[in-house]
Design a protein around this motif. Structure first.
Motif, PDB file in Angstrom:
ATOM      1  N   GLU A   1       0.852  -1.178   0.000  1.00 46.32           N
ATOM      2  CA  GLU A   1       0.000   0.000   0.000  1.00 46.32           C
ATOM      3  C   GLU A   1       0.894   1.236   0.000  1.00 46.32           C
ATOM      4  O   GLU A   1       2.003   1.203   0.542  1.00 46.32           O
ATOM      5  CB  GLU A   1      -0.894   0.013   1.230  1.00 46.32           C
ATOM      6  N   PRO A   2       0.419   2.323  -0.578  1.00 49.35           N
ATOM      7  CA  PRO A   2       1.213   3.564  -0.550  1.00 49.35           C
ATOM      8  C   PRO A   2       1.413   4.041   0.889  1.00 49.35           C
ATOM      9  O   PRO A   2       0.588   3.772   1.765  1.00 49.35           O
ATOM     10  CB  PRO A   2       0.365   4.561  -1.338  1.00 49.35           C
ATOM     11  N   TYR A   3       2.523   4.745   1.098  1.00 51.67           N
ATOM     12  CA  TYR A   3       2.780   5.309   2.422  1.00 51.67           C
ATOM     13  C   TYR A   3       1.741   6.369   2.755  1.00 51.67           C
ATOM     14  O   TYR A   3       1.279   7.102   1.882  1.00 51.67           O
ATOM     15  CB  TYR A   3       4.168   5.963   2.468  1.00 51.67           C
ATOM     16  N   THR A   4       1.434   6.462   4.024  1.00 53.85           N
ATOM     17  CA  THR A   4       0.559   7.540   4.486  1.00 53.85           C
ATOM     18  C   THR A   4       1.406   8.787   4.708  1.00 53.85           C
ATOM     19  O   THR A   4       2.641   8.718   4.724  1.00 53.85           O
ATOM     20  CB  THR A   4      -0.135   7.163   5.804  1.00 53.85           C
ATOM     21  N   LEU A   5       0.733   9.906   4.916  1.00 58.64           N
ATOM     22  CA  LEU A   5       1.442  11.159   5.170  1.00 58.64           C
ATOM     23  C   LEU A   5       2.311  11.048   6.419  1.00 58.64           C
ATOM     24  O   LEU A   5       3.462  11.503   6.432  1.00 58.64           O
ATOM     25  CB  LEU A   5       0.444  12.317   5.295  1.00 58.64           C
ATOM     26  N   GLU A   6       1.786  10.423   7.443  1.00 58.85           N
ATOM     27  CA  GLU A   6       2.533  10.266   8.697  1.00 58.85           C
ATOM     28  C   GLU A   6       3.774   9.377   8.494  1.00 58.85           C
ATOM     29  O   GLU A   6       4.847   9.670   9.013  1.00 58.85           O
ATOM     30  CB  GLU A   6       1.625   9.674   9.784  1.00 58.85           C
ATOM     31  N   GLU A   7       3.635   8.315   7.715  1.00 54.33           N
ATOM     32  CA  GLU A   7       4.779   7.434   7.448  1.00 54.33           C
ATOM     33  C   GLU A   7       5.857   8.172   6.659  1.00 54.33           C
ATOM     34  O   GLU A   7       7.054   8.034   6.952  1.00 54.33           O
ATOM     35  CB  GLU A   7       4.321   6.190   6.688  1.00 54.33           C
ATOM     36  N   ILE A   8       5.450   8.948   5.683  1.00 55.80           N
ATOM     37  CA  ILE A   8       6.423   9.719   4.909  1.00 55.80           C
ATOM     38  C   ILE A   8       7.121  10.729   5.804  1.00 55.80           C
ATOM     39  O   ILE A   8       8.336  10.906   5.718  1.00 55.80           O
ATOM     40  CB  ILE A   8       5.741  10.402   3.698  1.00 55.80           C
ATOM     41  N   ARG A   9       6.381  11.371   6.685  1.00 57.52           N
ATOM     42  CA  ARG A   9       6.979  12.334   7.616  1.00 57.52           C
ATOM     43  C   ARG A   9       8.036  11.645   8.487  1.00 57.52           C
ATOM     44  O   ARG A   9       9.131  12.178   8.688  1.00 57.52           O
ATOM     45  CB  ARG A   9       5.898  12.971   8.496  1.00 57.52           C
ATOM     46  N   LYS A  10       7.731  10.453   8.983  1.00 56.98           N
ATOM     47  CA  LYS A  10       8.692   9.711   9.816  1.00 56.98           C
ATOM     48  C   LYS A  10       9.936   9.309   9.017  1.00 56.98           C
ATOM     49  O   LYS A  10      11.058   9.418   9.514  1.00 56.98           O
ATOM     50  CB  LYS A  10       8.027   8.466  10.409  1.00 56.98           C
ATOM     51  N   ILE A  11       9.728   8.859   7.804  1.00 58.92           N
ATOM     52  CA  ILE A  11      10.860   8.466   6.949  1.00 58.92           C
ATOM     53  C   ILE A  11      11.751   9.669   6.675  1.00 58.92           C
ATOM     54  O   ILE A  11      12.990   9.579   6.777  1.00 58.92           O
ATOM     55  CB  ILE A  11      10.357   7.832   5.634  1.00 58.92           C
TER      56      ILE A  11
ATOM     57  N   ILE B   1      13.261  12.890  -0.558  1.00 57.19           N
ATOM     58  CA  ILE B   1      14.524  12.553   0.114  1.00 57.19           C
ATOM     59  C   ILE B   1      15.691  13.294  -0.531  1.00 57.19           C
ATOM     60  O   ILE B   1      16.575  13.806   0.152  1.00 57.19           O
ATOM     61  CB  ILE B   1      14.749  11.024   0.129  1.00 57.19           C
ATOM     62  N   HIS B   2      15.696  13.369  -1.843  1.00 57.86           N
ATOM     63  CA  HIS B   2      16.761  14.102  -2.536  1.00 57.86           C
ATOM     64  C   HIS B   2      16.714  15.598  -2.224  1.00 57.86           C
ATOM     65  O   HIS B   2      17.739  16.272  -2.229  1.00 57.86           O
ATOM     66  CB  HIS B   2      16.691  13.885  -4.048  1.00 57.86           C
ATOM     67  N   MET B   3      15.517  16.093  -1.950  1.00 59.50           N
ATOM     68  CA  MET B   3      15.384  17.512  -1.633  1.00 59.50           C
ATOM     69  C   MET B   3      15.991  17.872  -0.271  1.00 59.50           C
ATOM     70  O   MET B   3      16.336  19.031  -0.047  1.00 59.50           O
ATOM     71  CB  MET B   3      13.912  17.927  -1.652  1.00 59.50           C
ATOM     72  N   ILE B   4      16.131  16.910   0.615  1.00 57.29           N
ATOM     73  CA  ILE B   4      16.645  17.196   1.962  1.00 57.29           C
ATOM     74  C   ILE B   4      18.015  17.853   1.894  1.00 57.29           C
ATOM     75  O   ILE B   4      18.237  18.917   2.469  1.00 57.29           O
ATOM     76  CB  ILE B   4      16.692  15.917   2.824  1.00 57.29           C
TER      77      ILE B   4
ATOM     78  N   ASN C   1      12.018  12.346   8.482  1.00 59.22           N
ATOM     79  CA  ASN C   1      12.660  12.726   9.737  1.00 59.22           C
ATOM     80  C   ASN C   1      13.899  11.871   9.994  1.00 59.22           C
ATOM     81  O   ASN C   1      14.961  12.390  10.388  1.00 59.22           O
ATOM     82  CB  ASN C   1      11.667  12.609  10.895  1.00 59.22           C
ATOM     83  N   VAL C   2      13.796  10.572   9.749  1.00 62.76           N
ATOM     84  CA  VAL C   2      14.950   9.678   9.905  1.00 62.76           C
ATOM     85  C   VAL C   2      16.052  10.060   8.925  1.00 62.76           C
ATOM     86  O   VAL C   2      17.233  10.106   9.279  1.00 62.76           O
ATOM     87  CB  VAL C   2      14.524   8.200   9.710  1.00 62.76           C
ATOM     88  N   ARG C   3      15.673  10.357   7.679  1.00 59.93           N
ATOM     89  CA  ARG C   3      16.674  10.759   6.679  1.00 59.93           C
ATOM     90  C   ARG C   3      17.353  12.065   7.060  1.00 59.93           C
ATOM     91  O   ARG C   3      18.554  12.235   6.846  1.00 59.93           O
ATOM     92  CB  ARG C   3      16.031  10.887   5.290  1.00 59.93           C
TER      93      ARG C   3
END
Length: 144
Positions: free
Chosen positions: A7-17, A50-53, A19-21
């Motif tokens: 399933e696609p990531y949720t907004l919260e999951e993307i935020r956590k990913i 992620i590349h934008m970070i 944050n870890v990056r």
């Protein structure tokens, strides 16, 4: 054969990913900037976000800030396009690019697969090139 449903990531999951990056890249990011990055990740792709970070971090360093702000993300978003915007740009301006000559294939003798013989045009070009010697050949003939 094993089928794994995803399933696609949720907004919260993307935020956590993201944050870890940010932690892995040693990038300090404001909360509102991280929220914006998460929305960008949802709309475009996680890879693009992620590349934008790191590029947003470089933009923040340039303005002598230790923390990435929304203005840094906006700047990077304008400078580096994602696949969807890149494709949209290519479709919108395709007539202005060099590869557009595919539409003019008869003029350039390009075989478009329609069965027309383009060898005759190629032969004509080769004959005209052979009939007029190049300047390099002229200079070689006159030198001692």
């Amino acid at each position: 054969l094993m089928i794994v449903s995803t399933e696609p990531y949720t907004l919260e999951e993307i935020r956590k990913i993201l944050n870890v990056r940010c932690e892995e890249e040693d990038v300090e990011m404001a909360d509102d900037a991280l929220e914006l990055m998460a929305r960008i990740g949802m709309e475009t792709s996680l890879r693009y976000a992620i590349h934008m970070i790191i590029t947003a971090s470089l933009a923040a360093e340039r303005r002598k800030s230790a923390e990435v702000e929304i203005e840094d993300i906006k700047k990077v978003y304008r400078l580096f396009v994602d696949v969807k915007r890149s494709t949209q740009y290519l479709m919108e301006y395709n007539k202005e690019f060099m590869f557009n000559e595919l539409d003019e294939d008869a003029e350039y003798g390009v075989d478009n697969g329609d069965g027309d013989d383009v060898e005759a045009e190629d032969d004509e070009l080769a004959d005209s090139a052979a009939a007029s010697p190049s300047k390099k050949e002229d200079s070689m003939e006159t030198s001692p």
